[in-house]
Design an enzyme around this catalytic site. Structure first.
Site, PDB file in Angstrom:
ATOM      1  N   CYS A  87      15.925   9.851  -7.247  1.00 26.33           N
ATOM      2  CA  CYS A  87      15.293  10.823  -6.346  1.00 26.33           C
ATOM      3  C   CYS A  87      13.894  10.405  -5.915  1.00 26.33           C
ATOM      4  O   CYS A  87      13.311  11.028  -5.016  1.00 26.33           O
ATOM      5  CB  CYS A  87      15.255  12.204  -6.995  1.00 26.33           C
TER       6      CYS A  87
ATOM      7  N   CYS B 169      17.546  23.214  -5.885  1.00 28.80           N
ATOM      8  CA  CYS B 169      17.490  22.735  -4.510  1.00 28.80           C
ATOM      9  C   CYS B 169      18.899  22.432  -4.006  1.00 28.80           C
ATOM     10  O   CYS B 169      19.799  22.116  -4.792  1.00 28.80           O
ATOM     11  CB  CYS B 169      16.602  21.503  -4.389  1.00 28.80           C
TER      12      CYS B 169
ATOM     13  N   HIS C  23      16.593  18.472   0.059  1.00 30.45           N
ATOM     14  CA  HIS C  23      16.379  17.287  -0.767  1.00 30.45           C
ATOM     15  C   HIS C  23      17.415  16.207  -0.470  1.00 30.45           C
ATOM     16  O   HIS C  23      18.317  15.959  -1.267  1.00 30.45           O
ATOM     17  CB  HIS C  23      16.413  17.684  -2.245  1.00 30.45           C
TER      18      HIS C  23
END
Length: 396
Positions: A82, A214, A343
């Site tokens: 990420c 998210c 995201h």
């Protein structure tokens, strides 16, 4: 960091739910063109490119870049979970700061599927094997998706150790929605209340509701990074300086402390931010606006403490005092953050750069933080990597 490095241009496309976006190469190319247009620069001037994505075959970066141009430059594909987008940014900044090139491009994109994150490789041991074993030991609940067990499990540790209430995490999510309502590029722009968050379906009873996580998202973002000499030569803007930046990885404490807060990257964050503060010659009290990695509402609160905004255990007080939004000490995630903006893994770090660049330029519209001069970006990937970048509004 003796050689000054500037963000000359940024680009970002509206983030969308899986199934509603363009293909990854179109998203990446559109973000690149927007960044070039924002900088007022032709693609032929770019000397190196770093393309970040997590889910895709090798050389997806080339496919996106070739839609913009084929100039024979080095193209480096980046995957750091990420933290991929900010890792691409780190490499672009490092190339310019070291003098290897004068103009580098960082782009990130992700074409995601609905549902929880999952590996495409089932015939080999996962990269997160050690973290998964420790999560199983400390948390259990193996019927719950891994990312939830890890981040919500870390939040549960905070609740038990410091008395933090679940409602406090709900307040963070509600704040994210209020910020995202002002951001036309966010995937979720509907405002939800603390009560709405608390009343959303429980993914882990008493520990996490659906709205505290998210959403999987598709999107792209890009940045043009240049030296001062290059900017002067080409008449580019030099109003956003990268004053400090650090990429950190796990320490032994991640696994040896038997602490889920450490497993999800607390010490990575603390290590990276201390380096970035030192490089920039600033501290947390000097920062005006922050984009941080709120993949779960729990991680936003943990990150307050990792960044040194407050002491360990005092994150709840920061929230209750309103020091994470407009009118408080810092404005955290004015974009809506990962919780509401979305995201798309490879794009997230560069979307944060996009937001903070506009905040320091004073061009963030309805979400503008008044008189913003110093901005901090935090992007985290388990496995692990964390990048902290400090941007400074530079005198012209």
């Amino acid at each position: 960091m003796s050689r000054k490095v500037y963000v000359a241009g940024v680009g970002m496309i509206p983030f969308k739910k899986p199934g509603a976006s363009e293909t990854y190469d179109v998203m990446g190319a559109t973000a690149i063109r927007d960044a070039l247009a924002d900088a007022g620069l032709d693609y032929n001037a770019v000397q190196q490119a770093y393309a970040g994505y997590v889910y895709g075959d090798s050389t997806c970066g080339q496919k996106a870049l070739y839609r913009v141009g084929m100039t024979g430059i080095p193209v480096i594909n980046v995957n750091n979970n990420c933290a991929t987008g900010s890792s691409a940014l780190f490499l672009a900044r490092q190339a310019v700061q070291s003098g290897v090139v004068d103009c580098a491009l960082a782009v990130g994109f992700e074409f995601m599927r609905p549902g929880a994150l999952a590996s495409n490789w089932t015939d080999r041991a996962p990269a997160l094997e050690r973290a998964l074993e420790l999560t199983n030991k400390l948390v259990g609940h193996t019927e719950i998706p891994t990312a939830i067990r890890q981040f919500a499990g870390a939040g549960l540790v905070h609740m038990r150790k410091y008395g933090t209430k679940l409602e406090t995490f709900a307040r963070i999510r509600a704040k994210a929605s209020e910020h995202a309502a002002r951001n036309p590029l966010a995937v979720f722009r509907n405002v939800v209340t603390t009560e709405d968050v608390m009343n959303s379906p429980m993914l882990w009873e008493g520990v996490l509701t659906r709205l505290m996580a998210c959403p999987p998202t598709c999107g792209g973002a890009a940045a043009i990074i240049v030296s001062e000499a290059f900017a002067r030569k080409h008449g580019l803007r030099t109003d956003v300086l990268i004053a400090g930046q650090a990429l950190a990885t796990d320490l032994p404490s991640t696994y040896e402390a038997d602490d889920m807060i450490r497993v999800v990257g607390f010490d990575i964050t603390r290590n990276a931010v201390q380096q970035a503060y030192e490089q920039a010659g600033v501290g947390p009290d000097d920062i005006d606006v922050i984009e941080l990695h709120d993949c779960f509402a729990q991680n936003e609160l943990l990150t307050y403490e990792g960044l040194g905004l407050c002491k360990e255990g005092e994150g709840e007080r920061l929230v209750l005092d309103g020091d994470n939004t407009y009118g408080g000490k810092w404005v955290v995630n004015p974009s809506g953050g990962l919780l509401s903006k979305g995201h798309p893994l490879g794009a997230t770090g560069l979307a944060q750069c996009y937001e903070l660049t506009h905040q320091l330029r004073g061009t963030a519209g309805d979400r503008q933080v008044s008189n913003a001069k110093l901005a901090l970006q935090h992007n985290l990937g388990l496995g692990g990597a964390g990048v902290v970048t400090i941007y400074q509004k530079a005198a012209q």
